[in-house]
Design a protein around this motif. Structure first.
Motif, PDB file in Angstrom:
ATOM      1  N   GLY A  73       0.918  -1.221   0.024  1.00 12.69           N
ATOM      2  CA  GLY A  73       0.157  -0.021   0.017  1.00 12.69           C
ATOM      3  C   GLY A  73       0.897   1.390   0.133  1.00 12.69           C
ATOM      4  O   GLY A  73       0.470   2.134   0.523  1.00 12.69           O
ATOM      5  N   VAL A  74       2.104   1.157  -0.413  1.00 15.71           N
ATOM      6  CA  VAL A  74       2.980   2.368  -0.340  1.00 15.71           C
ATOM      7  C   VAL A  74       3.251   2.779  -1.855  1.00 15.71           C
ATOM      8  O   VAL A  74       3.874   2.021  -2.491  1.00 15.71           O
ATOM      9  N   PRO A  75       2.732   4.040  -2.324  1.00 18.86           N
ATOM     10  CA  PRO A  75       2.984   4.388  -3.569  1.00 18.86           C
ATOM     11  C   PRO A  75       4.358   4.692  -4.054  1.00 18.86           C
ATOM     12  O   PRO A  75       5.119   4.962  -3.123  1.00 18.86           O
ATOM     13  N   VAL A  76       5.110   4.436  -5.140  1.00 21.10           N
ATOM     14  CA  VAL A  76       6.184   4.703  -5.693  1.00 21.10           C
ATOM     15  C   VAL A  76       6.082   5.620  -7.044  1.00 21.10           C
ATOM     16  O   VAL A  76       5.524   5.560  -7.846  1.00 21.10           O
ATOM     17  N   GLU A 101       4.376   1.142 -16.359  1.00 24.25           N
ATOM     18  CA  GLU A 101       3.815  -0.203 -16.351  1.00 24.25           C
ATOM     19  C   GLU A 101       4.230  -1.215 -15.189  1.00 24.25           C
ATOM     20  O   GLU A 101       3.325  -1.980 -14.927  1.00 24.25           O
ATOM     21  N   MET A 102       5.319  -1.035 -14.663  1.00 22.65           N
ATOM     22  CA  MET A 102       5.597  -1.690 -13.434  1.00 22.65           C
ATOM     23  C   MET A 102       4.801  -1.392 -12.226  1.00 22.65           C
ATOM     24  O   MET A 102       4.925  -2.133 -11.195  1.00 22.65           O
ATOM     25  N   GLY A 103       4.134  -0.254 -12.300  1.00 23.47           N
ATOM     26  CA  GLY A 103       3.471   0.422 -11.148  1.00 23.47           C
ATOM     27  C   GLY A 103       3.648   1.512 -10.541  1.00 23.47           C
ATOM     28  O   GLY A 103       2.972   2.103  -9.527  1.00 23.47           O
ATOM     29  N   CYS A 104       4.589   2.377 -10.930  1.00 21.94           N
ATOM     30  CA  CYS A 104       4.964   3.594 -10.467  1.00 21.94           C
ATOM     31  C   CYS A 104       3.786   4.281 -10.536  1.00 21.94           C
ATOM     32  O   CYS A 104       3.229   4.552 -11.749  1.00 21.94           O
ATOM     33  N   SER A 105       3.133   5.152  -9.695  1.00 24.53           N
ATOM     34  CA  SER A 105       2.075   6.105  -9.837  1.00 24.53           C
ATOM     35  C   SER A 105       2.368   7.485 -10.513  1.00 24.53           C
ATOM     36  O   SER A 105       1.617   8.137 -11.078  1.00 24.53           O
ATOM     37  N   GLU A 106       3.678   7.898 -10.307  1.00 26.24           N
ATOM     38  CA  GLU A 106       3.904   9.164 -11.103  1.00 26.24           C
ATOM     39  C   GLU A 106       5.531   8.942 -11.461  1.00 26.24           C
ATOM     40  O   GLU A 106       6.304   8.399 -10.937  1.00 26.24           O
ATOM     41  N   LEU A 166       2.587  12.782 -14.805  1.00 23.44           N
ATOM     42  CA  LEU A 166       3.951  13.164 -14.893  1.00 23.44           C
ATOM     43  C   LEU A 166       4.367  14.283 -14.113  1.00 23.44           C
ATOM     44  O   LEU A 166       3.704  15.118 -13.745  1.00 23.44           O
ATOM     45  N   ALA A 167       5.772  14.565 -13.899  1.00 26.12           N
ATOM     46  CA  ALA A 167       6.256  15.605 -12.936  1.00 26.12           C
ATOM     47  C   ALA A 167       7.476  15.994 -13.774  1.00 26.12           C
ATOM     48  O   ALA A 167       7.845  15.242 -14.706  1.00 26.12           O
ATOM     49  N   VAL A 168       7.958  17.237 -13.373  1.00 28.34           N
ATOM     50  CA  VAL A 168       9.392  17.627 -14.064  1.00 28.34           C
ATOM     51  C   VAL A 168      10.174  18.036 -12.732  1.00 28.34           C
ATOM     52  O   VAL A 168       9.821  18.538 -11.832  1.00 28.34           O
ATOM     53  N   HIS A 169      11.531  17.745 -13.343  1.00 31.14           N
ATOM     54  CA  HIS A 169      12.618  18.015 -12.500  1.00 31.14           C
ATOM     55  C   HIS A 169      13.849  18.681 -13.345  1.00 31.14           C
ATOM     56  O   HIS A 169      14.454  18.234 -14.034  1.00 31.14           O
ATOM     57  N   PHE A 170      13.779  19.945 -12.880  1.00 30.75           N
ATOM     58  CA  PHE A 170      14.791  20.602 -13.930  1.00 30.75           C
ATOM     59  C   PHE A 170      15.929  21.285 -13.072  1.00 30.75           C
ATOM     60  O   PHE A 170      15.935  21.703 -11.840  1.00 30.75           O
TER      61      PHE A 170
END
Length: 313
Positions: free
Chosen positions: A146-149, A179-184, A216-220
């Protein structure tokens, strides 16, 4: 600050994913005491940030600056009760790291993959696809608990050894994480070479591949002074989660003259000027970064911090 001028084409609210305590401090040459780290996270939460990446359960040999993760986590255990909605993600490299994170009741975890082969081998000591295979059981086990990744994908725009990175290559590896299950999925400009057109193009490539932009998130990084421009391009593309580091802490050792992560204060100044809600108290955040700069013995890298507190930060 001046009165905001809202732009109806932009999101009404942005969630800032604060990475200073983890991504920022892991690059420090000197070890930061655990009580200072705990105070840093506490101050960031009090300033209104609701996602603060706290630490990493990487082997101390590889990241000695974060070797105190087991000591830090109990110090933070009471924060979510004081600040409803607060999430304190931690980075894990493999199943051993996951075991340690779960033992300390981590609410969220993250894995860190590469869009390029060379960086994967230099950073993870395996090919990009081998790294994905290593992450799969981590993501599956965390999901079962139950821990989001969150999945980080580095070198999404350029690689210091391989040069420009094609959107197709980034999308292929990004889809593996989702596809392996990452939520973000956080798309990282690790050496800070992206420009706004490239950001728009990469987001469009993910949408064409069937990925909703809200995944999606962004990291600049701000190596060439493009981080805020790139962020604005991402917002116009529908992104509502932006990574940033208080005081601009952090950097990439593979980019000559890299100036580190996008400073959270600079991001908040821009977002508030656009009438975008962040939930962050800018004055409290600036005070926190000024305090942290004093702990580190050098001025803050944030232009906003320097403008409001003076050149000494």
């Amino acid at each position: 600050m001046p009165d905001p001028v809202p732009d109806p084409t932009l999101p009404a609210r942005v969630r800032i994913h604060e990475v200073g305590p983890r991504d920022g401090l892991q690059n420090e040459s000197a070890l930061v005491p655990v009580e200072v780290k705990a105070e840093f996270v506490t101050r960031l939460a009090a300033a209104g940030l609701r996602t603060v990446e706290a630490t990493s359960f990487v082997h101390p040999k590889w990241v000695p600056q974060l070797a105190d993760a087991e000591q830090l986590m109990p110090e933070l255990a009471g924060l979510p009760a004081l600040h409803p909605g607060l999430r304190l993600p931690v980075l894990v490299p493999n199943e051993r790291g996951l075991d340690r994170a779960l033992a300390h009741h981590a609410s969220d975890i993250a894995v860190f993959a590469s869009a390029t082969e060379t960086f994967a081998r230099r950073n993870l000591n395996r090919s990009a696809d081998e790294a994905m295979a290593m992450f799969r059981p981590v993501v599956e086990r965390a999901g079962a608990a139950g821990v989001p990744v969150r999945g980080y994908l580095s070198m999404c725009f350029g690689d210091p050894w391989e040069g420009p990175v094609s959107p197709a290559q980034v999308v292929r590896h990004g889809l593996q994480l989702l596809e392996m299950g990452c939520s973000e999925l956080s798309l990282g400009d690790t050496i800070g070479v992206a420009t706004p057109g490239q950001v728009t193009g990469l987001l469009a490539a993910f949408v064409r591949a069937g990925v909703p932009v809200d995944r999606l998130a962004v990291h600049f990084h701000d190596t060439y002074g493009q981080a805020l421009a790139n962020t604005l391009a991402a917002l116009r593309g529908g992104v509502t989660v932006v990574d940033a580091s208080a005081g601009g802490l952090g950097g990439c050792p593979y980019a000559k003259s890299a100036t580190g992560n996008l400073a959270t204060e600079d991001l908040v100044w821009m977002l508030h000027g656009l009438g975008i809600d962040t939930g962050v108290d800018l004055a409290a955040l600036v005070a926190t970064s000024g305090w942290m700069a004093r702990q580190l013995g050098r001025p803050s890298q944030s232009r906003t911090v320097r403008a409001l507190l003076g050149p000494s930060g």
